[in-house]
Design a protein around this motif. Sequence first.
Motif, short mmCIF file in Angstrom:
data_model
loop_
_atom_site.label_atom_id
_atom_site.label_comp_id
_atom_site.label_asym_id
_atom_site.label_seq_id
_atom_site.Cartn_x
_atom_site.Cartn_y
_atom_site.Cartn_z
N GLY A 77 -8.99 -13.92 -2.23
CA GLY A 77 -9.60 -15.16 -1.74
C GLY A 77 -10.74 -14.91 -0.78
O GLY A 77 -11.78 -15.58 -0.85
N TYR A 109 -8.82 -20.70 -1.42
CA TYR A 109 -8.58 -19.41 -2.06
C TYR A 109 -7.74 -18.48 -1.18
O TYR A 109 -7.42 -17.37 -1.58
CB TYR A 109 -9.93 -18.75 -2.41
N SER A 149 -6.04 -25.55 -5.94
CA SER A 149 -5.23 -24.96 -4.87
C SER A 149 -3.79 -24.75 -5.32
O SER A 149 -3.16 -23.74 -4.97
CB SER A 149 -5.26 -25.85 -3.62
N ASN A 172 -3.81 -21.67 -7.41
CA ASN A 172 -4.07 -20.46 -6.63
C ASN A 172 -2.91 -20.09 -5.71
O ASN A 172 -2.67 -18.91 -5.46
CB ASN A 172 -5.34 -20.64 -5.78
N HIS A 173 -2.21 -21.11 -5.20
CA HIS A 173 -1.19 -20.83 -4.19
C HIS A 173 0.24 -21.09 -4.68
O HIS A 173 1.20 -20.92 -3.92
CB HIS A 173 -1.45 -21.67 -2.93
N ARG A 220 -12.50 -20.29 -14.12
CA ARG A 220 -11.48 -19.26 -13.88
C ARG A 220 -12.16 -17.98 -13.43
O ARG A 220 -12.97 -17.41 -14.15
CB ARG A 220 -10.64 -19.02 -15.14
N LEU A 236 -8.52 -15.91 -9.36
CA LEU A 236 -8.26 -17.25 -8.84
C LEU A 236 -9.07 -18.28 -9.60
O LEU A 236 -10.10 -17.96 -10.20
CB LEU A 236 -8.66 -17.31 -7.35
#
Lengths: 248, 276
Positions: free
Chosen positions: A32, B145, B180, B183-184, B210, B214
């Motif tokens: 990230g 991210y 999000s 990603n998480h 993509r 992430l």
Amino acid sequence: MSLLALQRDFRAWLVHDDEVAARHLGEAAGPGLRVYQNNYRAALIACLEESFARTRDWIGGEAFHDAVVAHIERVPPSSWTLDAYPRDFPATLAMLYPGDAEVTELAWIDLALGEAFVGPDVTALTMEDLSGIDWDEAILHFTPTLDLADLTTNATAIWSALADDEVPPSVEMLPETGAILVWRQGISAQFRAIDQYERQALLSARACLSFAELCDVMVIAWGEADGIARAGALLGQWVTDGLIIATH
Amino acid sequence: MITPFPGYGLGLRKPHYADFLDGRVDVDFVEVISENFMVPGGRPRQILRDVRARHPVALHGVSMSIGSADGLDGAYLTRLRALVDEIEPLFVSDHLSWSRIEGFNSHDLLPLPYTNEALDLVCANIHRAQDALGRAMLIENPSSYVDFAPADMTEWQFLGAMCARTGCGLLLDVNNVFVSATNHGFDPIAYLDGVPHDRVRQIHLAGHSRGKELLIDTHDQPVPASVWDLYAHVIPRLGPVATMIERDDDIPPLSELLAELAKARRIGGQTLAHAA
């Protein structure tokens, strides 16, 4: 970790690639953080590429990219607006190209045109507005978009050729230092090269010398008839260009 | 309390300026990036005035930095207030994120930890911004991210507490929820069910890309099926709300965005008449 400490670490990662600071943000944060660092650099690169299109044309894409990378290292952004970020780039180019004055002058034209484009709105005087003015007392007031810089090369001719997608002329040094004048007329940002005597007259007029005093200076320099004629010609040019907004 | 506006709109982007200035675009409102018009004058301000004469306008900011630990930029608020006074926008919005710290400005929407400290700070900054602007704001959920741990609450709990404490509304970006969540690793439905529905005044629909590891919130794609599905889930749970298609890169012809907006109208089923 406090929010302030977190944000300082994040800044250290973005600006200085600080791996230690990055680890403070979490062991799993690496992918990230790389996205954010890429976004940060991409935004600044895009900003400078858009702001200095003719300069980029002149020095070439690869050399320009190297200069942008050097600038991002040297000057992290500070203002809330990306419009402010280009302002220090000509200084970086001056350091990178100390023997190529036209590069910095091209960058100054790119920058000044961009600033004039979004400068304050004003209404310029026309020739019809000049009747009835007491010229013994009149002080010329100029559009706030007016900007001025020294010119030592034929950068204005190079810029124009590049903008018109023509083969630019070779670099030439001017016989004596002149100036570049940039301003906005209506919605269109303009520039033209001027000589030393117009530069001096403009600087005097912008310093609130009255038009009568400006004529006196011109008479001393050029004699009675020629001095008055030149002062009148400059006034006519400035009004035609839309540079004068008031005469009180 | 922010007055609801159940309309459908698009973002004003350069390739479409001429279409909007001709006044023949079938939208209920237009959203603009505030900072693009927070300039002294010239063509950008004239374009905004001309568009405003034809359409209601929402001001959407990217530089308030509502999560800055060292507070807000007073000069920024003054500039934004001047624009607000001139444009009289439908909404004034910005993001739950931070960009600036101690004289450095990243020009990106950086993530916050969802801690009690951050909540206190964000609420104090929103109070200051709303006082300076003389009106309540909408705050948009970000795509992110990085997920900071440990957290005191989820993002949707953070948004709920923020709304309750400041009186602000929400700009719910459905694509950001999806990005999000992917990603998480949280459930986007739990998120959409968890936000305070009565505070949502605007919705963003957008696309993403993509990346290597992430999903990236690029706004350079049509709205994907996954985001349409989430929109269809949440819209019946909301009151009157403004919906818009947000496209910032690889901008297609206006007709393609209007086709997406027509799809939003079909799914959303709201009309301006519902406001009465």
